[in-house]
Motif scaffolding. Structure first.
Motif, PDB file in Angstrom:
ATOM      1  N   THR A  69       0.816  -1.172   0.020  1.00  0.00           N
ATOM      2  CA  THR A  69      -0.065   0.040  -0.049  1.00  0.00           C
ATOM      3  C   THR A  69       0.990   1.227  -0.089  1.00  0.00           C
ATOM      4  O   THR A  69       2.214   1.168   0.220  1.00  0.00           O
ATOM      5  CB  THR A  69      -0.880  -0.061   1.113  1.00  0.00           C
ATOM      6  OG1 THR A  69      -1.683   1.336   1.146  1.00  0.00           O
ATOM      7  CG2 THR A  69      -0.114  -0.039   2.540  1.00  0.00           C
ATOM      8  N   ASN A  70       0.452   2.524  -0.324  1.00  0.00           N
ATOM      9  CA  ASN A  70       1.031   3.574  -0.268  1.00  0.00           C
ATOM     10  C   ASN A  70       0.468   4.431   1.029  1.00  0.00           C
ATOM     11  O   ASN A  70       1.000   5.544   1.001  1.00  0.00           O
ATOM     12  CB  ASN A  70       0.926   4.385  -1.407  1.00  0.00           C
ATOM     13  CG  ASN A  70      -0.323   4.783  -1.882  1.00  0.00           C
ATOM     14  OD1 ASN A  70      -1.509   4.434  -1.190  1.00  0.00           O
ATOM     15  ND2 ASN A  70      -0.750   6.161  -2.471  1.00  0.00           N
ATOM     16  N   ARG A  83       5.287  10.856  -1.545  1.00  0.00           N
ATOM     17  CA  ARG A  83       4.205  10.176  -2.332  1.00  0.00           C
ATOM     18  C   ARG A  83       3.361  11.288  -2.627  1.00  0.00           C
ATOM     19  O   ARG A  83       2.369  10.968  -3.520  1.00  0.00           O
ATOM     20  CB  ARG A  83       3.715   9.194  -1.483  1.00  0.00           C
ATOM     21  CG  ARG A  83       2.977   9.580  -0.170  1.00  0.00           C
ATOM     22  CD  ARG A  83       2.625   8.473   0.681  1.00  0.00           C
ATOM     23  NE  ARG A  83       2.299   8.888   1.635  1.00  0.00           N
ATOM     24  CZ  ARG A  83       1.045   9.075   2.345  1.00  0.00           C
ATOM     25  NH1 ARG A  83      -0.024   8.607   1.700  1.00  0.00           N
ATOM     26  NH2 ARG A  83       0.665   9.298   3.672  1.00  0.00           N
TER      27      ARG A  83
END
Length: 160
Positions: A69-70, A83
């Motif tokens: 996941t980010n 990000r």
């Protein structure tokens, strides 16, 4: 990476046929990057705990080793995170005007020299991968900026 795009440009079309006319203006920027600081507020667990609405991406928050996941774990509180740097390259239909001028034979019957109807639209269409409201600001980070407004105008021009 820079918020100042090294590649900018524009192009347009001007097409006329009989009494119809279509005029368009496009602008674009390439290799432009913005820190989407809006995401700091809608993808942060510390703000979620304070009752701030969150992005649906928060459903993918990291919970156990092996998660892909980010969104970091709930124990992490990132401030500025790479990000949130996004490609803000875009192409936008900045202006579109469609007009119709009545022909001479009708104008003579109405005792007019000219009568033109038009529609003008601004910021009607934007192509971008940027998640924020507007990729066009010339700043290094955005924080809930108002986007360029979409505008519509109808009108006519009468010549006696």
């Amino acid at each position: 990476m820079s918020y100042i795009a090294p590649w900018n440009g524009g192009f347009g079309f001007d097409i006329r046929w009989k009494g119809l006319a279509l005029h368009t203006d496009f602008n674009w920027s390439a290799k432009k990057y913005l820190m989407n600081n809006d995401l700091r507020y809608v993808e942060s667990i510390d703000l979620f705990l304070q009752g701030v609405n969150q992005n649906v991406d928060m459903l993918n928050i990291w919970t156990k080793p092996g998660d892909i996941t980010n969104i970091p774990a709930a124990s992490e509180t990132p401030e500025f995170d790479s990000r949130w740097i996004e490609d803000a390259s875009f192409m936008r239909l900045k202006n579109l005007t469609l007009s119709y001028a009545l022909p001479e034979n009708l104008l003579q019957k109405m005792y007019l020299k000219g009568l033109t109807f038009h529609f003008t639209g601004r910021n009607l269409w934007t192509v971008t991968d940027y998640k924020g409201a507007d990729p066009e600001p010339a700043v290094n980070r955005v924080l809930f900026f108002y986007p360029n407004t979409r505008q519509y105008e109808f009108g006519f021009d009468v010549t006696f």
